[in-house]
Design a protein around this motif. Structure first.
Motif, mmCIF file in Angstrom:
data_model
loop_
_atom_site.group_PDB
_atom_site.id
_atom_site.type_symbol
_atom_site.label_atom_id
_atom_site.label_comp_id
_atom_site.label_asym_id
_atom_site.label_seq_id
_atom_site.Cartn_x
_atom_site.Cartn_y
_atom_site.Cartn_z
ATOM 1 N N ASP A 184 0.819 -1.234 0.046
ATOM 2 C CA ASP A 184 -0.008 -0.088 -0.064
ATOM 3 C C ASP A 184 0.684 1.086 0.094
ATOM 4 O OD1 ASP A 184 -2.136 1.940 0.421
ATOM 5 O OD2 ASP A 184 -2.358 1.249 2.380
ATOM 6 N N ALA A 185 1.999 1.305 0.869
ATOM 7 C CA ALA A 185 2.824 2.570 1.143
ATOM 8 C C ALA A 185 3.498 2.620 -0.423
ATOM 9 C CB ALA A 185 3.690 2.195 2.239
ATOM 10 N N SER A 186 3.983 1.585 -0.871
ATOM 11 C CA SER A 186 4.687 1.755 -2.271
ATOM 12 C C SER A 186 4.007 2.579 -3.236
ATOM 13 C CB SER A 186 5.073 0.491 -2.745
ATOM 14 O OG SER A 186 3.844 -0.223 -3.330
ATOM 15 N N LEU A 187 2.623 2.674 -3.179
ATOM 16 C CA LEU A 187 1.751 3.185 -4.223
ATOM 17 C C LEU A 187 1.253 4.528 -3.809
ATOM 18 C CD1 LEU A 187 0.038 0.081 -5.357
ATOM 19 C CD2 LEU A 187 1.519 1.446 -6.663
ATOM 20 N N ASP A 188 1.755 5.207 -2.689
ATOM 21 C CA ASP A 188 1.320 6.292 -2.265
ATOM 22 C C ASP A 188 1.571 7.605 -3.152
ATOM 23 O OD1 ASP A 188 0.286 5.689 0.264
ATOM 24 O OD2 ASP A 188 2.008 6.081 1.508
ATOM 25 N N GLY A 189 0.831 8.389 -3.590
ATOM 26 C CA GLY A 189 1.091 9.207 -4.657
ATOM 27 C C GLY A 189 0.761 8.823 -5.869
ATOM 28 N N GLU A 190 0.411 7.596 -6.077
ATOM 29 C CA GLU A 190 0.063 7.212 -7.664
ATOM 30 C C GLU A 190 -1.376 7.393 -7.780
ATOM 31 O OE1 GLU A 190 2.051 6.178 -9.876
ATOM 32 O OE2 GLU A 190 3.837 5.756 -8.879
ATOM 33 N N SER A 191 -1.953 7.763 -8.792
ATOM 34 C CA SER A 191 -3.106 8.194 -9.356
ATOM 35 C C SER A 191 -3.832 6.804 -9.612
ATOM 36 C CB SER A 191 -3.110 8.850 -10.595
ATOM 37 O OG SER A 191 -2.529 10.341 -10.284
ATOM 38 N N SER A 192 -4.997 6.721 -9.247
ATOM 39 C CA SER A 192 -5.704 5.609 -9.440
ATOM 40 C C SER A 192 -6.749 5.660 -10.646
ATOM 41 C CB SER A 192 -6.762 5.606 -8.288
ATOM 42 O OG SER A 192 -7.883 6.638 -8.129
ATOM 43 N N TYR A 193 -7.147 4.664 -11.109
ATOM 44 C CA TYR A 193 -8.079 4.750 -12.425
ATOM 45 C C TYR A 193 -9.336 3.909 -12.071
ATOM 46 C CZ TYR A 193 -5.895 0.014 -12.355
ATOM 47 O OH TYR A 193 -5.416 -1.369 -11.788
ATOM 48 N N TYR A 194 -10.183 4.294 -12.752
ATOM 49 C CA TYR A 194 -11.489 3.873 -12.781
ATOM 50 C C TYR A 194 -11.856 2.603 -13.126
ATOM 51 C CZ TYR A 194 -12.835 8.774 -12.124
ATOM 52 O OH TYR A 194 -12.758 10.060 -11.769
ATOM 53 N N LYS A 195 -13.019 1.825 -12.331
ATOM 54 C CA LYS A 195 -12.981 0.338 -12.604
ATOM 55 C C LYS A 195 -13.410 0.400 -14.330
ATOM 56 C CE LYS A 195 -16.246 -3.482 -11.374
ATOM 57 N NZ LYS A 195 -17.385 -3.617 -10.586
ATOM 58 N N SER A 196 -14.184 1.395 -14.689
ATOM 59 C CA SER A 196 -14.596 1.348 -16.256
ATOM 60 C C SER A 196 -13.322 1.454 -17.223
ATOM 61 C CB SER A 196 -15.587 2.468 -16.642
ATOM 62 O OG SER A 196 -14.912 3.660 -16.362
ATOM 63 N N GLU A 197 -12.128 1.948 -16.614
ATOM 64 C CA GLU A 197 -11.082 2.299 -17.195
ATOM 65 C C GLU A 197 -10.405 0.482 -17.491
ATOM 66 O OE1 GLU A 197 -8.112 5.291 -16.957
ATOM 67 O OE2 GLU A 197 -9.593 5.661 -15.241
ATOM 68 N N ARG A 198 -10.555 -0.057 -16.358
ATOM 69 C CA ARG A 198 -10.001 -1.360 -16.296
ATOM 70 C C ARG A 198 -10.830 -2.470 -17.138
ATOM 71 N NH1 ARG A 198 -11.292 -6.125 -13.746
ATOM 72 N NH2 ARG A 198 -9.939 -7.627 -13.288
ATOM 73 N N GLU A 199 -12.184 -2.106 -17.304
ATOM 74 C CA GLU A 199 -12.954 -3.104 -17.807
ATOM 75 C C GLU A 199 -12.878 -2.846 -19.457
ATOM 76 O OE1 GLU A 199 -16.954 -2.392 -16.379
ATOM 77 O OE2 GLU A 199 -16.656 -3.895 -14.725
ATOM 78 N N ALA A 200 -12.591 -1.740 -19.601
ATOM 79 C CA ALA A 200 -12.275 -1.153 -21.161
ATOM 80 C C ALA A 200 -11.030 -1.994 -21.540
ATOM 81 C CB ALA A 200 -12.489 0.230 -21.515
ATOM 82 N N ALA A 201 -10.024 -1.725 -21.008
ATOM 83 C CA ALA A 201 -8.549 -2.200 -21.051
ATOM 84 C C ALA A 201 -8.738 -3.968 -21.116
ATOM 85 C CB ALA A 201 -7.710 -1.813 -20.049
ATOM 86 N N THR A 202 -9.635 -4.504 -20.439
ATOM 87 C CA THR A 202 -9.783 -5.886 -20.504
ATOM 88 C C THR A 202 -10.153 -6.303 -21.734
ATOM 89 O OG1 THR A 202 -9.988 -6.242 -18.136
ATOM 90 C CG2 THR A 202 -10.961 -7.702 -19.327
ATOM 91 N N VAL A 203 -11.144 -5.812 -22.246
ATOM 92 C CA VAL A 203 -11.821 -6.335 -23.573
ATOM 93 C C VAL A 203 -10.814 -5.941 -24.884
ATOM 94 C CG1 VAL A 203 -14.326 -6.367 -22.620
ATOM 95 C CG2 VAL A 203 -13.397 -4.346 -23.702
ATOM 96 N N ARG A 204 -10.130 -4.833 -24.754
ATOM 97 C CA ARG A 204 -9.230 -4.625 -25.714
ATOM 98 C C ARG A 204 -8.061 -5.443 -25.489
ATOM 99 N NH1 ARG A 204 -10.214 0.604 -27.937
ATOM 100 N NH2 ARG A 204 -11.564 1.805 -26.967
ATOM 101 N N ALA A 205 -7.708 -5.856 -24.131
ATOM 102 C CA ALA A 205 -6.628 -6.809 -24.187
ATOM 103 C C ALA A 205 -6.855 -8.258 -24.598
ATOM 104 C CB ALA A 205 -5.943 -6.848 -22.788
ATOM 105 N N ILE A 206 -8.199 -8.618 -24.321
ATOM 106 C CA ILE A 206 -8.478 -10.118 -24.941
ATOM 107 C C ILE A 206 -8.705 -9.867 -26.482
ATOM 108 C CG2 ILE A 206 -10.476 -11.678 -25.064
ATOM 109 C CD1 ILE A 206 -10.933 -10.882 -22.225
ATOM 110 N N ALA A 207 -8.924 -8.877 -27.046
ATOM 111 C CA ALA A 207 -9.088 -8.549 -28.703
ATOM 112 C C ALA A 207 -7.788 -8.688 -29.140
ATOM 113 C CB ALA A 207 -9.803 -7.273 -28.948
ATOM 114 N N ASP A 208 -6.692 -7.972 -28.517
ATOM 115 C CA ASP A 208 -5.277 -8.207 -28.951
ATOM 116 C C ASP A 208 -4.830 -9.553 -28.888
ATOM 117 O OD1 ASP A 208 -5.286 -5.407 -28.907
ATOM 118 O OD2 ASP A 208 -4.122 -5.183 -27.121
ATOM 119 N N PHE A 209 -5.128 -10.409 -27.963
ATOM 120 C CA PHE A 209 -4.728 -11.591 -27.675
ATOM 121 C C PHE A 209 -5.512 -12.417 -28.551
ATOM 122 C CE2 PHE A 209 -4.734 -15.975 -25.838
ATOM 123 C CZ PHE A 209 -3.730 -15.926 -25.324
#
Length: 584
Positions: A429-454
């Motif tokens: 947890d501490a190692s990620l202090d200061g890092e910006s978080s991304y939205y769940k919707s971003e992760r889901e969009a990245a997931t379907v795009r990654a599967i399409a790549d694969f």
């Protein structure tokens, strides 16, 4: 044209099929009872056979021994005539070609038994030269110990010759080898031939037992092929004879031959029990696609974590703890043997959620070398700004240290003793202090795009879906829509693949991504496209692939039932399982 043999199930190069005689025979099988030999041409020219719908007639031939020089093979090659009855042509590796027969007989196949390189070279030469939907008969070669490996290589028909001869010589055969008859103090088999005392058991009984044991083993192989589990079995079964172990290792080196025939996903578990499992085509294919097709879309530091016994990883207790500590501020990538590295987006994609491995707490040198090589290739392509390794010691740490040295990067290690202790999770947890978080919707969009790549090729997630893709539904049952709201694809959680709609299929065709297409004749399919209706097919198609089919009267999308070359060469069987079809 093959009329009397049809492939029903495929498991890599192994097939379960049917010789379509008056009394059909399911293969792999013993062929003794269905063969009629029309004779050899060496001594005289025998008359052309009349043929019979009840048997497989071996056409008049000249058999050649293994190792025959090419000029001799060419000089004595036989030109086979087209016949209207079930037929088999005798060929050697140098004379194999499409003679229009339903089956092909590997000349003097028994001579290859015991010689791994010669056997593999011979089988591959014949299989590549004859149509895919023809049976391969290897006379005088099969035993209970080797028939699983013979089938794994692509052989379909066998006989009792070798096992009966060994029995009459006084050798008692089993699935793990053979024993001298006189050394047996009991008969370790319940077959009819063994239902007597050892003292009353003679060599004739031994020959009958050997044939029974071979028949039982072939039935076991048929079941394994139907279940998609033959490779698991062969890895253990081949250990009983050195030449068999060498044979399947040599087959692994013939990646093009085996991979072409290996489905892109299976319903059953992939068991990784030995270092040989690392060379399975499914595992090699996954590693290749992750390191050559996958594109990282989440702008976050890498967080390497260990795999879990439960699949998909995100449903395990340990990964739930990791995710809470990370809080959408890092990109989770699991490190595991035998798969290598698994980006979070591909955790459901076969075989990432379908494998089971032997867990001892110790990594073998082969595993460390394999996974380190994949991680190195992955990181070269992914190009992270930060590298956090939340992994335990032993093999995981050694893998990271190897990659640090080879790439000149530095990992931030956050595990003090065990990855799930409060101290380790707090450090993560501490190692990620200061890092910006991304939205769940971003992760889901990245997931379907990654599967399409694969699934479809490098960059397909962007070129097929466009820039404004949206997802709906609950992970892992996501649906993909484009900027106009059109439904393009649905994520199939069981296999981590995308199932395209007709709109998605057209977007695929219109994109720059390589399209796996099947050209069909002038008809409208219903339920499936049969092989006789295929005009042409992309050679890159693998069993289970998403494919687009099109002809003068129809357009649609479905799933490949066989590889592309087989679709074109076959005259029987299903080529594509149709999911959507539109009449033009």
């Amino acid at each position: 044209m093959t009329e009397y043999f049809e492939v029903h199930d495929r498991d890599g190069a192994a097939r379960r099929g049917e010789v379509r005689l008056a009394d059909p025979l399911s293969t792999p099988a013993l062929a003794d009872a269905i063969l009629a030999d029309a004779g050899s041409r060496w001594h005289e020219e025998p008359p052309e056979p009349a043929g019979d719908e009840a048997v497989l007639t071996i056409l008049t031939h000249r058999a050649l021994p293994p190792g025959t020089e090419a000029p001799v093979e060419e000089a004595f090659a036989v030109e086979y005539s087209d016949v209207e009855f079930p037929s088999a042509a005798v060929v050697s590796p140098g004379t194999a070609a499409d003679y229009g027969a339903d089956a092909y007989v590997l000349s003097n196949a028994g001579g290859y038994a015991g010689h791994a390189e010669a056997f593999v070279d011979a089988v591959l030469a014949v299989r590549e030269a004859v149509p895919d939907d023809t049976a391969l008969y290897v006379p005088g070669a099969a035993t209970p110990a080797n028939v699983a490996t013979l089938a794994y290589a692509g052989c379909d028909l066998f006989d009792e010759k070798r096992v009966r001869a060994r029995g009459l010589e006084g050798f008692y055969l089993t699935g793990d080898g053979e024993a001298f008859l006189e050394d047996l103090d009991e008969l370790p088999c319940p077959c009819p031939a063994c239902q007597r005392s050892v003292d009353a058991f003679d060599r004739g009984d031994c020959a009958d037992h050997n044939a029974n044991a071979l028949r039982a083993e072939i039935a076991r192989v048929r079941r394994r092929i139907a279940d998609g589990r033959l490779r698991d079995y062969v890895e253990g079964q081949a250990r009983h004879e050195a030449w068999l172990t060498a044979s399947f290792r040599l087959l692994d080196q013939q990646y093009g031959y085996v991979e072409e025939r290996t489905p892109v996903f299976r319903r059953n578990e992939l068991l990784a029990a030995t270092d040989d499992s690392l060379r399975r085509p499914e595992i090699q294919r996954f590693a290749d696609r992750v390191t050559s097709r996958y594109r990282r879309r989440l702008d976050a530091p890498l967080v390497l974590v260990p795999c879990s016994a439960r699949k998909p990883y995100s449903e395990s207790q340990s990964h739930e703890q990791f995710s809470r500590a990370i809080g959408y501020r890092g990109h989770i990538v699991s490190i595991t043997s035998p798969i290598g590295v698994v980006p979070n987006e591909l955790e459901t994609t076969y075989p990432a959620q379908h494998y089971d491995s032997v867990v001892t707490g110790e990594w073998t040198a082969t595993e460390i070398e394999f996974v380190a090589a994949i991680l190195e290739r992955y990181l070269e392509r992914a190009d992270y700004d930060r590298h956090i390794a939340h992994v335990p010691g032993a093999g995981y740490r050694e893998i990271c240290e190897r990659v640090e040295t080879s790439l000149g990067i530095e990992f931030e290690y956050t595990v003090a003793d065990h990855p799930t202790t409060d101290e380790s999770l707090a450090a993560l947890d501490a190692s990620l202090d200061g890092e910006s978080s991304y939205y769940k919707s971003e992760r889901e969009a990245a997931t379907v795009r990654a599967i399409a790549d694969f699934q479809f090729g490098d960059g397909a997630g962007d070129t097929v879906f466009g820039t404004d893709v949206t997802t709906e539904g609950i992970y892992p049952k996501l649906r993909v829509r484009n900027a106009d709201g059109e439904h393009l694809a649905t994520m199939v959680p069981q296999y981590g693949t995308l199932s395209l709609t007709p709109a998605g299929a057209r977007a695929w065709i219109d994109s720059d991504a390589p399209t796996k297409r099947v050209e069909i004749d002038g008809f409208v399919p219903s339920g499936s496209v049969l092989a006789p209706g295929v005009v042409d097919a992309d050679g890159a198609i693998r069993p289970g692939d998403e494919v687009v089919f099109e002809g003068p009267k129809a357009f649609g999308v479905g799933r490949a039932a066989s590889h592309g070359r087989s679709m074109v060469e076959s005259t029987r069987g299903i080529a594509v399982d149709v999911r959507h079809c539109e009449e033009k």
